[in-house]
Design a protein around this motif. Structure first.
Motif, PDB file in Angstrom:
ATOM      1  N   UNK A  62       4.146  -2.172  -5.703  1.00  0.00           N
ATOM      2  CA  UNK A  62       4.158  -3.249  -6.822  1.00  0.00           C
ATOM      3  C   UNK A  62       4.252  -2.689  -8.173  1.00  0.00           C
ATOM      4  N   UNK A  63       3.808  -1.442  -8.327  1.00  0.00           N
ATOM      5  CA  UNK A  63       3.994  -0.842  -9.720  1.00  0.00           C
ATOM      6  C   UNK A  63       5.425  -0.649 -10.027  1.00  0.00           C
ATOM      7  N   UNK A  64       6.064  -0.097  -8.990  1.00  0.00           N
ATOM      8  CA  UNK A  64       7.559   0.343  -9.115  1.00  0.00           C
ATOM      9  C   UNK A  64       8.345  -1.003  -9.368  1.00  0.00           C
ATOM     10  N   UNK A  65       8.156  -1.890  -8.734  1.00  0.00           N
ATOM     11  CA  UNK A  65       8.843  -2.996  -9.014  1.00  0.00           C
ATOM     12  C   UNK A  65       8.572  -3.847 -10.232  1.00  0.00           C
ATOM     13  N   UNK A  66       7.300  -3.812 -10.724  1.00  0.00           N
ATOM     14  CA  UNK A  66       7.108  -4.333 -11.887  1.00  0.00           C
ATOM     15  C   UNK A  66       7.584  -3.642 -13.162  1.00  0.00           C
ATOM     16  N   UNK A  67       7.661  -2.391 -13.036  1.00  0.00           N
ATOM     17  CA  UNK A  67       8.126  -1.514 -13.922  1.00  0.00           C
ATOM     18  C   UNK A  67       9.743  -2.006 -14.071  1.00  0.00           C
ATOM     19  N   UNK A  68      10.452  -2.042 -12.709  1.00  0.00           N
ATOM     20  CA  UNK A  68      11.798  -2.337 -12.642  1.00  0.00           C
ATOM     21  C   UNK A  68      12.328  -3.521 -13.294  1.00  0.00           C
ATOM     22  N   UNK A  69      11.331  -4.551 -13.117  1.00  0.00           N
ATOM     23  CA  UNK A  69      11.485  -6.038 -13.645  1.00  0.00           C
ATOM     24  C   UNK A  69      11.383  -6.033 -15.030  1.00  0.00           C
ATOM     25  N   UNK A  70      10.265  -5.220 -15.711  1.00  0.00           N
ATOM     26  CA  UNK A  70       9.971  -5.145 -17.166  1.00  0.00           C
ATOM     27  C   UNK A  70      11.203  -4.507 -17.908  1.00  0.00           C
ATOM     28  N   UNK A  71      11.844  -3.483 -17.215  1.00  0.00           N
ATOM     29  CA  UNK A  71      12.750  -2.689 -17.995  1.00  0.00           C
ATOM     30  C   UNK A  71      14.024  -3.561 -17.936  1.00  0.00           C
ATOM     31  N   UNK A  72      14.541  -4.349 -16.739  1.00  0.00           N
ATOM     32  CA  UNK A  72      15.502  -5.143 -16.789  1.00  0.00           C
ATOM     33  C   UNK A  72      15.272  -6.372 -17.697  1.00  0.00           C
ATOM     34  N   UNK A  73      14.062  -6.714 -17.853  1.00  0.00           N
ATOM     35  CA  UNK A  73      13.836  -8.125 -18.598  1.00  0.00           C
ATOM     36  C   UNK A  73      13.977  -7.757 -20.062  1.00  0.00           C
TER      37      UNK A  73
ATOM     38  N   UNK B  74       0.842  -1.327   0.050  1.00  0.00           N
ATOM     39  CA  UNK B  74      -0.075   0.153  -0.037  1.00  0.00           C
ATOM     40  C   UNK B  74       0.730   1.275   0.039  1.00  0.00           C
ATOM     41  N   UNK B  75       1.928   1.169   0.270  1.00  0.00           N
ATOM     42  CA  UNK B  75       3.188   2.227   0.352  1.00  0.00           C
ATOM     43  C   UNK B  75       3.669   2.347  -1.192  1.00  0.00           C
ATOM     44  N   UNK B  76       4.525   3.516  -1.255  1.00  0.00           N
ATOM     45  CA  UNK B  76       5.200   3.626  -2.349  1.00  0.00           C
ATOM     46  C   UNK B  76       5.890   5.066  -2.664  1.00  0.00           C
ATOM     47  N   UNK B  77       6.354   5.454  -3.886  1.00  0.00           N
ATOM     48  CA  UNK B  77       7.173   6.544  -3.980  1.00  0.00           C
ATOM     49  C   UNK B  77       6.167   7.824  -4.836  1.00  0.00           C
ATOM     50  N   UNK B  78       6.083   8.826  -4.438  1.00  0.00           N
ATOM     51  CA  UNK B  78       5.159   9.810  -5.340  1.00  0.00           C
ATOM     52  C   UNK B  78       3.969   9.429  -5.718  1.00  0.00           C
ATOM     53  N   UNK B  79       3.215   8.621  -4.947  1.00  0.00           N
ATOM     54  CA  UNK B  79       1.680   8.146  -5.151  1.00  0.00           C
ATOM     55  C   UNK B  79       1.771   6.959  -6.165  1.00  0.00           C
ATOM     56  N   UNK B  80       2.868   6.397  -6.405  1.00  0.00           N
ATOM     57  CA  UNK B  80       3.039   5.325  -7.140  1.00  0.00           C
ATOM     58  C   UNK B  80       3.310   4.096  -6.032  1.00  0.00           C
ATOM     59  N   UNK B  81       2.511   3.061  -6.178  1.00  0.00           N
ATOM     60  CA  UNK B  81       2.762   1.839  -4.920  1.00  0.00           C
ATOM     61  C   UNK B  81       3.869   1.160  -5.427  1.00  0.00           C
TER      62      UNK B  81
END
Length: 326
Positions: free
Chosen positions: A177-188, A168-175
């Motif tokens: 899970x979304x941040x981790x998904x984005x990071x995994x997608x970019x690295x992938x 439920x937490x995050x950075x700049x209003x982005x949770x």
């Protein structure tokens, strides 16, 4: 038509998923004015992050000519094991970040081991991936049912309060899970396009014999794809457990269907040889938006989401085969 004119035409194999995503967004806006609200979009993105993280790993497995039907059951087992161990450690370590840290390490390690088991059975024992992962799907689902004694494993309330910010937490209003998904997608995407591992996955899926003659370590690369997928299942579980704080036999149900559907919709070839992670991300968003639109409009029962996803998989494979034949 001349070859020059054909080259100027847009590649529908590439643009198709993007056009489908834009069409869904337009339909959602037309059917419900709240579709593009910040709350709805962030909710859809956060809920799709679990499948998205797993689907990135599935992209590598399928690109290398493999398949994994066990990821949903694996996620349920890893979540159940994680919760059980954290609750057990609570008495000796007390509620705190240390217990959560042990649970996170356990989730990643158990996902790695489960993925390695799948990979080694496929590559070393020479058993078809479909058979191996169908078997382990039943094993993992039975194990979590046994751990929960047929019921539900629930994380202790004190630990749940500490762990909740991971979902439920995050950075700049982005949770997160979304941040981790984005990071995994970019690295992938980087790994698939710009590393020897990604190129070897495509080479093996295209022609395993030729890849072997080209000095590609076929068995090692194939095993690593399953290990990578297992680790990403662990990552997805780490983000998922604080959402509900529980695990049962129904946890992760049909996640394998959603992950495979996202990969195929995104343009990765089911028989292997070609994969693209960015397309998988688009596929995940397409599936999530379809479910979201159905829920917002009550057009179709949400219980039919699995049937709709199954139809989408079949259509995507049919279109792939027609494109190959053309």
């Amino acid at each position: 038509m001349s070859q020059a004119a054909a080259r100027r035409l847009p590649d529908l194999h590439v643009l198709g998923p993007i056009l489908a995503l834009l069409a869904l967004i337009a339909i959602g806006i037309a059917l419900n004015p709240n579709f593009l609200s910040y709350a709805n979009i962030t909710n859809v993105a956060a809920r799709s992050a679990f499948i998205g993280i797993i689907a990135v790993g599935m992209t590598f497995v399928i690109t290398a000519g493999g398949l994994d039907l066990s990821v949903g059951s694996m996620a349920a087992f890893v979540a159940g094991l994680m919760i059980l161990v954290m609750n057990t450690l609570l008495a000796s370590m007390g509620p705190g970040v240390a217990v959560i840290g042990v649970g996170v390490v356990l989730a990643l390690a158990s996902g790695l081991v489960a993925g390695a088991i799948n990979g080694l059975l496929v590559t070393r024992a020479g058993i078809e991936a479909f058979i191996v992962t169908l078997g382990t799907m039943g094993i993992y689902r039975s194990l979590v049912t046994w751990l929960a004694d047929g019921g539900t494993l629930s994380l202790d309330f004190a630990l749940r309060e500490i762990y909740r910010p991971v979902y439920y937490g995050g950075l700049f209003g982005v949770s997160w899970p979304i941040i981790v998904f984005a990071a995994v997608a970019i690295l992938g995407e980087v790994a698939m396009r710009h590393t020897a591992f990604g190129r070897h996955c495509a080479a093996i899926g295209s022609n395993e014999t030729v890849a072997r003659y080209s000095t590609v370590a076929v068995k090692r690369v194939q095993t690593l794809t399953y290990v990578l997928l297992g680790i990403l299942v662990g990552v997805a579980v780490v983000m998922y457990v604080p959402r509900l704080g529980s695990a049962s036999a129904s946890t992760g149900l049909l996640w394998e269907l959603e992950a495979i559907a996202a990969v195929i919709i995104g343009g990765t070839v089911l028989k292997g040889g070609f994969g693209r992670v960015w397309g998988t991300v688009v596929g995940v968003l397409i599936l999530s938006l379809i479910g979201n639109i159905l829920n917002l409009t009550d057009m179709v029962s949400p219980y039919l989401n699995g049937a709709i996803q199954g139809v989408i998989i079949i259509l995507a494979v049919v279109l792939q085969r027609r494109g190959t034949a053309g």
